[in-house]
Design an enzyme around this catalytic site. Structure first.
Site, PDB file in Angstrom:
ATOM      1  CB  SER A 113      -0.929  -0.173   1.271  1.00 43.62           C
ATOM      2  OG  SER A 113      -1.795   1.077   0.878  1.00 43.62           O
ATOM      3  CG  HIS A 114       0.339   3.635   3.332  1.00 41.84           C
ATOM      4  ND1 HIS A 114      -0.859   2.548   3.487  1.00 41.84           N
ATOM      5  CD2 HIS A 114       0.982   3.736   4.412  1.00 41.84           C
ATOM      6  CE1 HIS A 114      -0.451   2.181   4.721  1.00 41.84           C
ATOM      7  NE2 HIS A 114       0.108   3.060   5.359  1.00 41.84           N
ATOM      8  CG  ASP A 277      -2.790   4.010  -1.480  1.00 42.92           C
ATOM      9  OD1 ASP A 277      -3.490   3.675  -2.640  1.00 42.92           O
ATOM     10  OD2 ASP A 277      -2.732   3.048  -0.648  1.00 42.92           O
ATOM     11  CG  ASP A 279      -2.955  -0.399  -2.418  1.00 44.24           C
ATOM     12  OD1 ASP A 279      -2.596   0.726  -2.117  1.00 44.24           O
ATOM     13  OD2 ASP A 279      -3.644  -1.692  -1.845  1.00 44.24           O
ATOM     14  CG  ASP A 281      -5.987   0.777  -0.986  1.00 50.12           C
ATOM     15  OD1 ASP A 281      -5.318   1.813  -1.015  1.00 50.12           O
ATOM     16  OD2 ASP A 281      -6.482  -0.275  -0.440  1.00 50.12           O
ATOM     17  NE  ARG A 282      -4.167   4.078   3.093  1.00 46.44           N
ATOM     18  CZ  ARG A 282      -3.453   4.285   4.173  1.00 46.44           C
ATOM     19  NH1 ARG A 282      -3.009   5.417   4.665  1.00 46.44           N
ATOM     20  NH2 ARG A 282      -3.539   3.140   5.080  1.00 46.44           N
ATOM     21  CE  LYS A 376      -7.639   1.885   2.126  1.00 46.89           C
ATOM     22  NZ  LYS A 376      -7.444   0.739   3.159  1.00 46.89           N
TER      23      LYS A 376
HETATM   24  C1  VG1 Z   1      -3.764   1.446   8.414  1.00 46.95           C
HETATM   25  C2  VG1 Z   1      -5.081   2.210   8.159  1.00 46.95           C
HETATM   26  C3  VG1 Z   1      -6.201   1.548   8.225  1.00 46.95           C
HETATM   27  C4  VG1 Z   1      -6.345   1.028   6.869  1.00 46.95           C
HETATM   28  C5  VG1 Z   1      -5.047   0.023   6.631  1.00 46.95           C
HETATM   29  C6  VG1 Z   1      -4.899  -0.484   5.415  1.00 46.95           C
HETATM   30  O1  VG1 Z   1      -3.949   0.393   9.437  1.00 46.95           O
HETATM   31  O2  VG1 Z   1      -5.054   3.010   9.639  1.00 46.95           O
HETATM   32  O3  VG1 Z   1      -7.363   2.554   8.280  1.00 46.95           O
HETATM   33  O4  VG1 Z   1      -7.249   0.039   6.386  1.00 46.95           O
HETATM   34  O5  VG1 Z   1      -3.758   0.765   6.946  1.00 46.95           O
HETATM   35  O6  VG1 Z   1      -4.853   0.600   4.436  1.00 46.95           O
HETATM   36  P1  VG1 Z   1      -2.954   0.460  10.676  1.00 46.95           P
HETATM   37  O7  VG1 Z   1      -3.283  -0.821  11.222  1.00 46.95           O
HETATM   38  O8  VG1 Z   1      -1.544   0.467  10.367  1.00 46.95           O
HETATM   39  O9  VG1 Z   1      -3.564   1.709  11.335  1.00 46.95           O
HETATM   40  V1  VG1 Z   1      -3.790   0.445   2.785  1.00 46.95           V
HETATM   41  O10 VG1 Z   1      -4.135   1.606   2.047  1.00 46.95           O
HETATM   42  O11 VG1 Z   1      -2.620  -0.468   3.486  1.00 46.95           O
HETATM   43  O12 VG1 Z   1      -4.740  -0.940   2.076  1.00 46.95           O
HETATM   44 CO    CO Z   2      -3.492   1.344  -0.091  1.00 45.20          CO
END
Ligand code: VG1
Ligand code: CO
Length: 543
Positions: A113-114, A277, A279, A281-282, A376
């Site tokens: 992801s990010h 982001d 991937d 989704d954000r 998302k």
């Molecule tokens: C974080 C965010 C959460 C989100 C998750 C995956 O998790 O706070 O809201 O669903 O990342 O997002 P955490 O446990 O680090 O707070 V992504 O864009 O990685 O798929």
């Molecule tokens: Co993501």
């Protein structure tokens, strides 16, 4: 079928977090590590004999090699078909859509992801189920249990599967379809939104900047915004996915998307700005000189979604993760629809969406989505905003001001303390948990604690209970502080402190957010004793 069965080494069994397993790339590259995890997924979901899987990732370093391994293992495990994004690319929402469109049995999405990518950064892999959404808690547990006992995996002897050329081929009896990563997704967006109206908005001179942050949404944004909707060429910046995201941090927030923020607050700001982001989704939404917090974005989209064709009939209900601000609650109340509060992580929305209880959902961490997929969806949120801007003819800041005047304003911020010593982070949370029942009535920084508890969620669809989902403190003046440990970090522990202050007084709707949140921020630090317990003076990231 030629097949090689290897002995394996332990994979440091760690329960996959809120979205799959994330580790340093070098860990995933260790001999047999990825293979063991993939076999644990296949075994954990009851085998993949005769099944169809969608496979793709955000293009980060190791994406290609990992896909080759996954395809060879899928063939050796008897899968009948894999649908793969050309070049190994698929955004998370596009993968979710492909799973649903093709009635696939699930998918493997390669992304952290990010988190930054590269040989010394992060890699990740998640399994999504047949509904297109993240694995449920039950499935995740089965996969995790399997990682602890696995001692062999199946893989075909030869590799070198061409994933760069569109079309169908076979690998040792398994059909491999290489598909355009954008086409099906773009078609879905066109069904949901009024593309003519949005195109007319661009034609009228409306300007936009979309920062793809060198990540996967570049090709999607260019195809949809520039090619189909006629936004000026150059609207999409940093649009070519790169294995290390241009050495950046593909997290769409004011800190990591600073260049976009500077432009949007500068003299030549376009009318609308957005970012996505790693991937895809954000999303981050920002108007001319007007950053929209993700919590406010969810509330605004809830209030105005009916202006887009897909939501013209209204919403069945909405859901937000617990730490997300209560702004959407007020809008839902006014609309007379249910608002559900779930633990952090998209998987909890899946049951509500599948059961038709909610249409929109979102998280404070820049995730917003709807029942069109089971993830998302960054670009979807951007298009819904564009549809609303096109229908109303109003600016982002006008829409926000209107919403605050009607429902009050939830000032909101999140403070992240990263790479904290895990023992210290756990000790801090444990100590606070132990004091929760004593906290009501406690005064700190001029605020008084009204209630304190640890969030647990009873799923209204399958009856499952998820405990330990964050400590929350509410104060007598409509302020709230939430503490939780991140489940997606790859180094030490990350403590997230979520701070919120609701203001309904019309004279207090235009405050500097940092000022509006100062008292609750101080109270949260004082009550948790965070500084002394972790040795940290200030948060690493404030969003
Ligand atoms: C974080 C965010 C959460 C989100 C998750 C995956 O998790 O706070 O809201 O669903 O990342 O997002 P955490 O446990 O680090 O707070 V992504 O864009 O990685 O798929
Ligand atoms: Co993501």
């Amino acid at each position: 079928m030629p097949m090689q069965t290897a002995r394996t080494e332990p994979i440091e069994g760690q329960k996959p977090g809120t979205s799959g397993l994330r580790k340093k790339t070098k860990v995933f590259q260790r001999p047999h590590y990825l293979q063991n995890y993939v076999q644990s997924i296949f075994d954990g979901i009851g085998g993949i004999e005769g099944k169809t899987l969608v496979v793709g990732g955000d293009g980060r370093f190791f994406n290609d090699d990992a896909i080759q391994i996954i395809l060879r293992m899928a063939a050796a495990n008897g899968a009948s078909r894999c649908i793969v994004g050309q070049g190994g690319l698929l955004s998370t929402p596009a993968a979710s859509n492909l799973i649903r469109q093709h009635n696939a049995d699930g998918g493997l999405i390669l992304s952290a992801s990010h988190n930054p990518g590269g040989p010394d950064a992060d890699f990740g892999l998640k399994y999504n189920g047949p509904n297109g959404g993240p694995a449920t808690e039950g499935v995740t547990q089965k996969i995790y249990d399997r990682t602890k006992t696995i001692d062999a995996y199946k893989i075909t002897a030869s590799g070198g599967i061409d994933i760069d050329t569109l079309g169908t081929r076979t690998h040792q009896g398994m059909q491999v379809d290489i598909v355009d990563p954008v086409a099906d997704y773009a078609a879905l967006m066109e069904r949901l939104f009024d593309f003519d109206k949005i195109a007319a908005l661009f034609k009228s001179g409306f300007t936009m900047r979309f920062d793809a942050m060198h990540a996967v949404t570049g090709p999607y944004a260019a195809a949809i915004l520039e090619d189909r909707l006629g936004a000026a060429s150059g609207t999409v910046v940093n649009g070519t996915p790169s294995p290390d995201f241009g050495k950046g941090h593909p997290d769409p927030n004011p800190i990591w998307a600073k260049a976009l923020m500077d432009e949007m607050y500068g003299p030549d700001a376009p009318d609308f700005g957005a970012a996505s982001d790693g991937d895809g989704d954000r999303n981050m939404i920002v108007g001319k000189g007007a950053y929209v917090t993700p919590s406010d974005s969810l509330a605004l989209l809830t209030a105005k979604a009916h202006l887009a064709p897909a939501y013209a009939e209204g919403l069945a209900g909405v859901a937000r993760s617990m730490p997300t601000s209560r702004a959407v609650d007020n809008v839902a109340k006014a609309l007379g629809i249910n608002c559900y509060e779930t633990p952090t992580g998209w998987k909890f929305f899946g049951n509500l969406l599948d059961a038709g209880k909610v249409t929109l959902c979102g998280e404070e961490s820049a995730g917003t989505g709807s029942d069109h997929v089971r993830e998302k969806d960054g670009l979807w949120a951007v298009l819904l905003w564009l549809n609303i801007l096109a229908e109303t003819g109003k600016s982002v800041s006008d829409l926000l001001a209107e919403m605050w005047a009607t429902h009050g304003r939830c000032y909101y911020t999140r403070h992240d303390f990263e790479d904290v010593d895990s023992d210290k982070a756990n000790a801090m949370i444990d100590a606070l948990r132990a004091r929760l029942t004593d906290l009501p009535g406690t005064q700190a920084a001029g605020l008084t604690v009204a209630a304190a508890d640890e969030f647990a969620y009873d799923d209204p669809v399958d009856g499952s209970r998820s405990t330990g989902q964050g400590l929350r403190l509410t104060f007598t003046n409509d302020a709230r502080a939430v503490f939780r440990l991140s489940g997606t970090g790859t180094q030490g522990a990350t403590i997230r402190v979520y701070l919120e202050q609701l203001e309904s007084d019309p004279a207090r709707l235009g405050l500097d957010p940092a000022l509006a949140l100062d008292a609750v921020a101080s109270a949260a630090l004082e009550i948790s004793d965070l500084k002394a317990m972790t040795g940290r003076d200030a948060p690493d990231v404030i969003t």
